[in-house]
Write an enzyme that holds these catalytic residues in place. Structure first.
Site, PDB file in Angstrom:
ATOM      1  N   ASP A   1      -4.596   3.447  -2.103  1.00  0.00           N
ATOM      2  CA  ASP A   1      -5.623   4.415  -1.029  1.00  0.00           C
ATOM      3  C   ASP A   1      -6.126   5.570  -1.386  1.00  0.00           C
ATOM      4  O   ASP A   1      -5.493   6.628  -1.396  1.00  0.00           O
ATOM      5  CB  ASP A   1      -4.919   4.150   0.441  1.00  0.00           C
ATOM      6  CG  ASP A   1      -5.039   2.793   0.993  1.00  0.00           C
ATOM      7  OD1 ASP A   1      -5.881   1.870   0.727  1.00  0.00           O
ATOM      8  OD2 ASP A   1      -3.783   2.486   1.317  1.00  0.00           O
TER       9      ASP A   1
ATOM     10  N   MET B   1     -11.524  -5.397   5.923  1.00  0.00           N
ATOM     11  CA  MET B   1     -10.654  -4.309   6.634  1.00  0.00           C
ATOM     12  C   MET B   1     -10.484  -4.942   8.001  1.00  0.00           C
ATOM     13  O   MET B   1     -11.202  -5.224   8.691  1.00  0.00           O
ATOM     14  CB  MET B   1     -11.540  -2.902   6.689  1.00  0.00           C
ATOM     15  CG  MET B   1     -11.451  -2.075   5.383  1.00  0.00           C
ATOM     16  SD  MET B   1     -10.198  -1.808   4.525  1.00  0.00           S
ATOM     17  CE  MET B   1      -9.183  -0.960   5.706  1.00  0.00           C
TER      18      MET B   1
ATOM     19  N   HIS C   1      -1.314  -1.708  -4.132  1.00  0.00           N
ATOM     20  CA  HIS C   1      -2.527  -1.021  -3.520  1.00  0.00           C
ATOM     21  C   HIS C   1      -2.621   0.450  -3.291  1.00  0.00           C
ATOM     22  O   HIS C   1      -1.626   1.107  -2.595  1.00  0.00           O
ATOM     23  CB  HIS C   1      -2.617  -1.711  -2.202  1.00  0.00           C
ATOM     24  CG  HIS C   1      -3.869  -1.651  -1.210  1.00  0.00           C
ATOM     25  ND1 HIS C   1      -4.843  -2.333  -1.596  1.00  0.00           N
ATOM     26  CD2 HIS C   1      -4.280  -0.564  -0.600  1.00  0.00           C
ATOM     27  CE1 HIS C   1      -5.863  -1.809  -0.743  1.00  0.00           C
ATOM     28  NE2 HIS C   1      -5.789  -0.861  -0.277  1.00  0.00           N
TER      29      HIS C   1
ATOM     30  N   SER D   1       0.826  -1.107  -0.086  1.00  0.00           N
ATOM     31  CA  SER D   1       0.291  -0.054   0.051  1.00  0.00           C
ATOM     32  C   SER D   1       0.753   1.246   0.020  1.00  0.00           C
ATOM     33  O   SER D   1       1.618   1.403   0.892  1.00  0.00           O
ATOM     34  CB  SER D   1      -0.987  -0.062   1.106  1.00  0.00           C
ATOM     35  OG  SER D   1      -1.483   1.268   1.383  1.00  0.00           O
TER      36      SER D   1
ATOM     37  N   MET E   1      -8.827   8.383  -0.557  1.00  0.00           N
ATOM     38  CA  MET E   1      -9.580   8.776   0.681  1.00  0.00           C
ATOM     39  C   MET E   1      -9.982  10.292   0.315  1.00  0.00           C
ATOM     40  O   MET E   1      -9.321  11.156  -0.062  1.00  0.00           O
ATOM     41  CB  MET E   1      -8.591   8.932   1.912  1.00  0.00           C
ATOM     42  CG  MET E   1      -7.907   7.539   2.334  1.00  0.00           C
ATOM     43  SD  MET E   1      -7.026   7.652   3.898  1.00  0.00           S
ATOM     44  CE  MET E   1      -6.308   5.938   3.591  1.00  0.00           C
TER      45      MET E   1
ATOM     46  N   HIS F   1      -8.263   1.240  -3.956  1.00  0.00           N
ATOM     47  CA  HIS F   1      -9.284   1.337  -2.829  1.00  0.00           C
ATOM     48  C   HIS F   1      -9.823   2.440  -2.361  1.00  0.00           C
ATOM     49  O   HIS F   1      -9.276   3.266  -2.063  1.00  0.00           O
ATOM     50  CB  HIS F   1      -8.286   0.573  -1.466  1.00  0.00           C
ATOM     51  CG  HIS F   1      -9.043   0.472  -0.244  1.00  0.00           C
ATOM     52  ND1 HIS F   1      -8.560   0.015   0.612  1.00  0.00           N
ATOM     53  CD2 HIS F   1     -10.386   0.385   0.055  1.00  0.00           C
ATOM     54  CE1 HIS F   1      -9.370   0.071   1.758  1.00  0.00           C
ATOM     55  NE2 HIS F   1     -10.849   0.119   1.218  1.00  0.00           N
TER      56      HIS F   1
ATOM     57  N   ASP G   1      -6.597  -5.975   4.697  1.00  0.00           N
ATOM     58  CA  ASP G   1      -6.152  -4.722   4.563  1.00  0.00           C
ATOM     59  C   ASP G   1      -6.151  -4.075   5.882  1.00  0.00           C
ATOM     60  O   ASP G   1      -7.046  -4.007   6.611  1.00  0.00           O
ATOM     61  CB  ASP G   1      -6.782  -3.754   3.250  1.00  0.00           C
ATOM     62  CG  ASP G   1      -6.200  -2.429   3.242  1.00  0.00           C
ATOM     63  OD1 ASP G   1      -4.933  -2.111   3.813  1.00  0.00           O
ATOM     64  OD2 ASP G   1      -6.899  -1.502   2.704  1.00  0.00           O
TER      65      ASP G   1
ATOM     66  N   MET H   1     -11.960   4.799  -0.703  1.00  0.00           N
ATOM     67  CA  MET H   1     -12.321   4.856   0.608  1.00  0.00           C
ATOM     68  C   MET H   1     -13.173   6.412   0.553  1.00  0.00           C
ATOM     69  O   MET H   1     -12.776   7.453   1.149  1.00  0.00           O
ATOM     70  CB  MET H   1     -11.377   4.864   1.880  1.00  0.00           C
ATOM     71  CG  MET H   1     -11.191   3.667   2.116  1.00  0.00           C
ATOM     72  SD  MET H   1      -9.386   3.468   2.793  1.00  0.00           S
ATOM     73  CE  MET H   1      -8.413   3.675   1.474  1.00  0.00           C
TER      74      MET H   1
HETATM   75  C1  DX5 Z   1      -6.083   2.294   5.790  1.00  0.00           C
HETATM   76  C2  DX5 Z   1      -5.625   1.774   4.280  1.00  0.00           C
HETATM   77  C3  DX5 Z   1      -4.543   0.747   4.148  1.00  0.00           C
HETATM   78  C4  DX5 Z   1      -3.401   1.176   4.856  1.00  0.00           C
HETATM   79  C5  DX5 Z   1      -2.727  -0.154   5.617  1.00  0.00           C
HETATM   80  O1  DX5 Z   1      -7.109   2.955   5.509  1.00  0.00           O
HETATM   81  O2  DX5 Z   1      -6.908   1.110   3.419  1.00  0.00           O
HETATM   82  O3  DX5 Z   1      -4.348  -0.004   2.962  1.00  0.00           O
HETATM   83  O4  DX5 Z   1      -2.467   1.700   3.856  1.00  0.00           O
HETATM   84  O5  DX5 Z   1      -1.452   0.279   6.254  1.00  0.00           O
HETATM   85  P1  DX5 Z   1      -0.904  -0.758   7.009  1.00  0.00           P
HETATM   86  O6  DX5 Z   1      -0.603  -1.787   6.516  1.00  0.00           O
HETATM   87  O7  DX5 Z   1       0.327   0.329   7.788  1.00  0.00           O
HETATM   88  O8  DX5 Z   1      -1.875  -1.084   8.233  1.00  0.00           O
HETATM   89 ZN    ZN Z   2      -6.409   0.156   1.755  1.00  0.00          ZN
END
Ligand code: DX5
Ligand code: ZN
Length: 215
Positions: free
Chosen positions: A34, A138, A32, A7, A36, A65, A171, A67
């Site tokens: 993320d 999650m 991956h 990620s 947000m 991903h 994740d 969010m």
């Molecule tokens: C959390 C993200 C994850 C995050 C995981 O909101 O969706 O993908 O990057 O990070 P680690 O592996 O450090 O928990």
């Molecule tokens: Zn993620």
């Protein structure tokens, strides 16, 4: 076969191309990404503009991903930006919206995933399962990297494994210890940020996740 998805939330965004090459050379299977929006989660990251350049900087599949609230509105932009897999959260869509998203992604040959937060029961995604290619469980409350793994994710993965034959991704809080637990429970794709990008030896870190014994 366990697939590892670093990620990039935990990467140095000022040298993203370098970070992508680093995990690619170290044996990563997917990237991956993320996304947000500051609404669905209390943090803001990047949008399609940056994903487009990530696409150019790596040949690995992009596992995006989302969010974000109202993901349907942004799916096309993330497809155009070069996503290979797109995950939306069950907390942000109706089944009707998800069915429309699934239809569109099939045409674009982009895989669809459904994700659920630690506080969302498995029952909430049952109707979504026939529409998706994978589930992303999650194991932290989304928003930030580096949080501790929430153990209740394990029972969720076990129950899901019994009724869902495709990939189960996990994740949040994945390290060499929790990787063994989630793979033992039935997971086949591991997203990991801080464990991989915080490691001195990236290849060793990725291998240690992949070596988790299959159930
Ligand atoms: C959390 C993200 C994850 C995050 C995981 O909101 O969706 O993908 O990057 O990070 P680690 O592996 O450090 O928990
Ligand atoms: Zn993620």
């Amino acid at each position: 076969m366990i697939r590892i998805a670093p990620s990039i939330l935990s990467a140095d965004f000022s040298k993203l191309a370098f970070e992508l090459k680093k995990v690619e050379a170290a044996g990563a299977d997917l990237i991956h990404v993320d996304i947000m929006d500051g609404h669905f989660v209390p943090n803001i990251t990047i949008g399609p503009v940056v994903v487009k350049y990530i696409r150019k900087a790596t040949s690995l599949p992009l596992d995006v991903h989302l969010m974000i609230e109202n993901p349907a509105k942004y799916i096309d932009a993330f497809v155009k930006a070069g996503s290979d897999m797109i995950t939306v959260h069950i907390e942000t869509v109706t089944i009707k919206e998800l069915a429309a998203i699934a239809k569109g992604l099939k045409k674009s040959r982009v895989k669809l995933g459904i994700s659920l937060n630690p506080g969302t029961p498995l029952a909430k995604i049952i109707k979504a399962l026939p529409l998706v290619d994978f589930v992303l469980v999650m194991s932290v409350n989304p928003g930030f990297g580096g949080q501790d793994f929430i153990p209740s994710a394990l029972n969720k993965i076990r129950s899901l494994r019994l009724i869902f034959k495709k990939d189960i991704a996990v994740d949040g809080g994945i390290n060499n210890f929790t990787a063994k637990l989630v793979v033992g429970a039935g997971a086949s794709v591991l997203a990991a940020g801080s464990y991989i990008f915080g490691a001195k030896n990236t290849r060793k870190a990725i291998n240690s996740l992949r070596k988790a014994p299959r159930r």
